[in-house]
Design a protein around this motif. Structure first.
Motif, mmCIF file in Angstrom:
data_model
loop_
_atom_site.group_PDB
_atom_site.id
_atom_site.type_symbol
_atom_site.label_atom_id
_atom_site.label_comp_id
_atom_site.label_asym_id
_atom_site.label_seq_id
_atom_site.Cartn_x
_atom_site.Cartn_y
_atom_site.Cartn_z
ATOM 1 N N ARG A 72 0.871 -1.185 0.000
ATOM 2 C CA ARG A 72 0.000 0.000 0.000
ATOM 3 C C ARG A 72 0.905 1.230 0.000
ATOM 4 O O ARG A 72 2.085 1.140 0.301
ATOM 5 C CB ARG A 72 -0.903 -0.010 1.244
ATOM 6 N N SER B 117 -7.174 9.164 0.282
ATOM 7 C CA SER B 117 -7.766 8.290 -0.737
ATOM 8 C C SER B 117 -9.136 8.828 -1.174
ATOM 9 O O SER B 117 -9.545 9.908 -0.749
ATOM 10 C CB SER B 117 -7.880 6.875 -0.174
ATOM 11 N N ARG C 224 -10.539 1.340 -5.754
ATOM 12 C CA ARG C 224 -10.346 2.590 -5.042
ATOM 13 C C ARG C 224 -10.490 2.320 -3.545
ATOM 14 O O ARG C 224 -11.216 1.412 -3.149
ATOM 15 C CB ARG C 224 -11.373 3.662 -5.503
ATOM 16 N N ASP C 225 -9.823 3.139 -2.717
ATOM 17 C CA ASP C 225 -9.770 2.925 -1.267
ATOM 18 C C ASP C 225 -10.665 3.991 -0.633
ATOM 19 O O ASP C 225 -10.223 5.105 -0.388
ATOM 20 C CB ASP C 225 -8.302 3.056 -0.828
ATOM 21 N N ASP D 3 -8.901 2.015 5.136
ATOM 22 C CA ASP D 3 -8.943 0.580 4.781
ATOM 23 C C ASP D 3 -10.233 0.221 4.041
ATOM 24 O O ASP D 3 -10.905 -0.754 4.386
ATOM 25 C CB ASP D 3 -8.783 -0.301 6.043
ATOM 26 N N GLU E 81 -10.784 -0.557 0.595
ATOM 27 C CA GLU E 81 -10.587 -0.980 -0.805
ATOM 28 C C GLU E 81 -11.801 -1.736 -1.357
ATOM 29 O O GLU E 81 -12.263 -2.697 -0.747
ATOM 30 C CB GLU E 81 -9.354 -1.883 -0.916
ATOM 31 N N ARG F 164 -5.206 0.593 -9.264
ATOM 32 C CA ARG F 164 -5.566 0.424 -7.842
ATOM 33 C C ARG F 164 -4.845 1.456 -6.976
ATOM 34 O O ARG F 164 -3.664 1.733 -7.205
ATOM 35 C CB ARG F 164 -5.170 -0.985 -7.386
ATOM 36 N N TYR F 165 -5.589 2.004 -6.012
ATOM 37 C CA TYR F 165 -4.988 2.832 -4.966
ATOM 38 C C TYR F 165 -5.225 2.143 -3.627
ATOM 39 O O TYR F 165 -6.289 1.553 -3.408
ATOM 40 C CB TYR F 165 -5.650 4.219 -4.873
ATOM 41 N N ALA F 166 -4.249 2.244 -2.708
ATOM 42 C CA ALA F 166 -4.423 1.684 -1.359
ATOM 43 C C ALA F 166 -3.516 2.450 -0.405
ATOM 44 O O ALA F 166 -2.330 2.625 -0.667
ATOM 45 C CB ALA F 166 -4.065 0.200 -1.356
ATOM 46 N N ASP G 203 -1.811 3.170 3.381
ATOM 47 C CA ASP G 203 -1.399 2.719 4.711
ATOM 48 C C ASP G 203 -1.336 3.973 5.601
ATOM 49 O O ASP G 203 -0.430 4.799 5.454
ATOM 50 C CB ASP G 203 -0.028 2.038 4.617
#
Ligand code: NAD
Ligand code: TDX
Length: 332
Positions: free
Chosen positions: A135, A176, A212-213, A242, A244, A277-279, A281
């Protein structure tokens, strides 16, 4: 009583933040907003008049910005051109607002030694593979894909340079994808909700596998106020909850929550350069500043958002036809 200047305070997240600050502090808020197609004065209705001053103007107007900074204790900078699809059609306003506008604010912060918090996005980091366990963190290298995300990346780098070279007292946050009430109908979730309200099938770009997150805008606002109050100067904090989900999962959830068959949507032309994809942390924000999101339940958050769009057609209807006319020219 702190005097806060909030740029872009008539937009989706900026207006959410203004409501949040007024209900969670004694601060007085001055909003500077150009009221572009994305700004809506009605998003700030109902707030006490003695706590809020609204100024219509451009963040790239150096004289106006200088005057407003001279009266502010701190500035939170949300104003931006924010939509990827628009940036693929006409990048110029993105350079004017996201780059020159941010530069104009930084120069005023330097002159007045004003505390500045800069709002940015996870899109500056580019995208991740679907099966990558990684992430984004505060040390992920910048790798933006679109004119929108590259101008946001440029604005972040300007902030970092003004911190290092001129000692500007700034922090940055990269968040996000947000959802919730008052989001413009050009964006994915409100576009599909308002399509279903109008009896139109939702439109999924490409295969709909992109992830997407998601975070509720209220949680973004609480994180920004936490960073403004407790963040270490010169530092960057990632904001995420968190959340996603693939776009296909989100469309199916919207359809079933609205009482329509889960497969009643169409696949349309994919977005050029579409990030996969985005994620996020957000460990640093949680561990160092003690922030926690309040919305754990995405299904409940989407149901409440659907209820809001059903009850507030007066707010979104004036933008809907022009938005769909634009998408129609792109086959989307
Ligand atoms: P939005 O498009 O809903 O609102 C932007 C606001 O900025 C509008 O009120 C508009 O009138 C104003 N504005 C635009 N140009 C201006 C200018 N030159 N001078 C003054 N005001 C101007 O955007 P949003 O979704 O609320 O995003 C707000 C910020 O959060 C942006 O910086 C965006 O990059 C960032 N962000 C958004 C998301 C998201 O999911 N929407 C996620 C992460 C970060
Ligand atoms: O009709 C649609 N169909 C569709 O499949 C639309 C409008 C979008 N999509 C897809 C594209 C994306 O994969 O849905 C996803 C979300 O799209 P957007 O709402 O346009 O958001 P995105 O491009 O992910 O960027 C958003 O999050 C990061 C905000 O718009 C940015 O301002 C923020 O920086």
């Amino acid at each position: 009583m702190r005097k806060l200047l909030v740029t872009g305070g008539a937009g989706f997240i900026g207006s959410n933040f203004v409501h949040h600050v007024i209900s969670h502090s004694d601060d007085h808020v001055t909003v500077l907003d150009k009221l572009t197609y994305a700004g809506n004065r009605a998003s700030l209705e109902g707030l006490p008049e003695d706590r809020l001053t609204f100024v219509q103007g451009d963040i790239a107007d150096a004289a106006l910005v200088d005057e407003l900074f001279s009266a502010a204790d701190a500035v939170v900078h949300f104003a931006a051109e924010s939509h990827n699809d628009n940036s693929l059609h006409d990048p110029r306003p993105f350079l004017d607002t996201n780059i020159i506008g941010t530069y104009t604010l930084l120069e005023a912060a330097r002159r007045h030694d004003t505390r500045l918090h800069h709002i940015s996005t996870d899109e500056v980091y580019g995208d991740l593979e679907l099966d990558d366990p990684a992430r984004f963190t505060e040390t992920t290298p910048y790798n933006p894909s679109s004119p929108y995300s590259s101008t946001k990346a440029g604005s972040d780098l300007l902030v970092r340079a003004w911190v290092r070279s001129f000692g500007v007292r700034a922090t940055i946050s990269n968040c996000s994808n947000n959802y919730g009430p008052y989001q413009h109908v050009e964006k994915f979730i409100p576009r599909q909700i308002t399509n279903v309200i109008r009896g139109v099938r939702p439109r999924l770009y490409g295969k709909g596998e992109n992830v997407r997150d998601w975070i509720h805008a209220d949680d973004h606002s609480s994180a920004v106020l936490t960073i403004l109050d407790k963040g270490a100067l010169g530092e960057t904090y990632l904001i995420g909850a968190d959340g996603e989900k693939s776009n296909k999962e989100v469309v199916e959830l919207i359809l079933t929550t609205m009482g329509v068959s889960a497969d009643a949507y169409d696949h349309v032309t994919d977005r050029a350069g579409h990030d996969l994809r985005y994620a996020i942390d957000s460990t640093r924000l949680r561990d160092e500043l003690g922030w926690r999101p309040a919305y754990a339940d995405f299904e409940a958050g989407i149901a409440a958002t659907i209820d809001w769009y059903r009850a507030n057609e007066d707010w979104w209807a004036p933008s809907k036809d022009a938005t769909e006319a634009f998408y129609a020219t792109k086959g989307q």
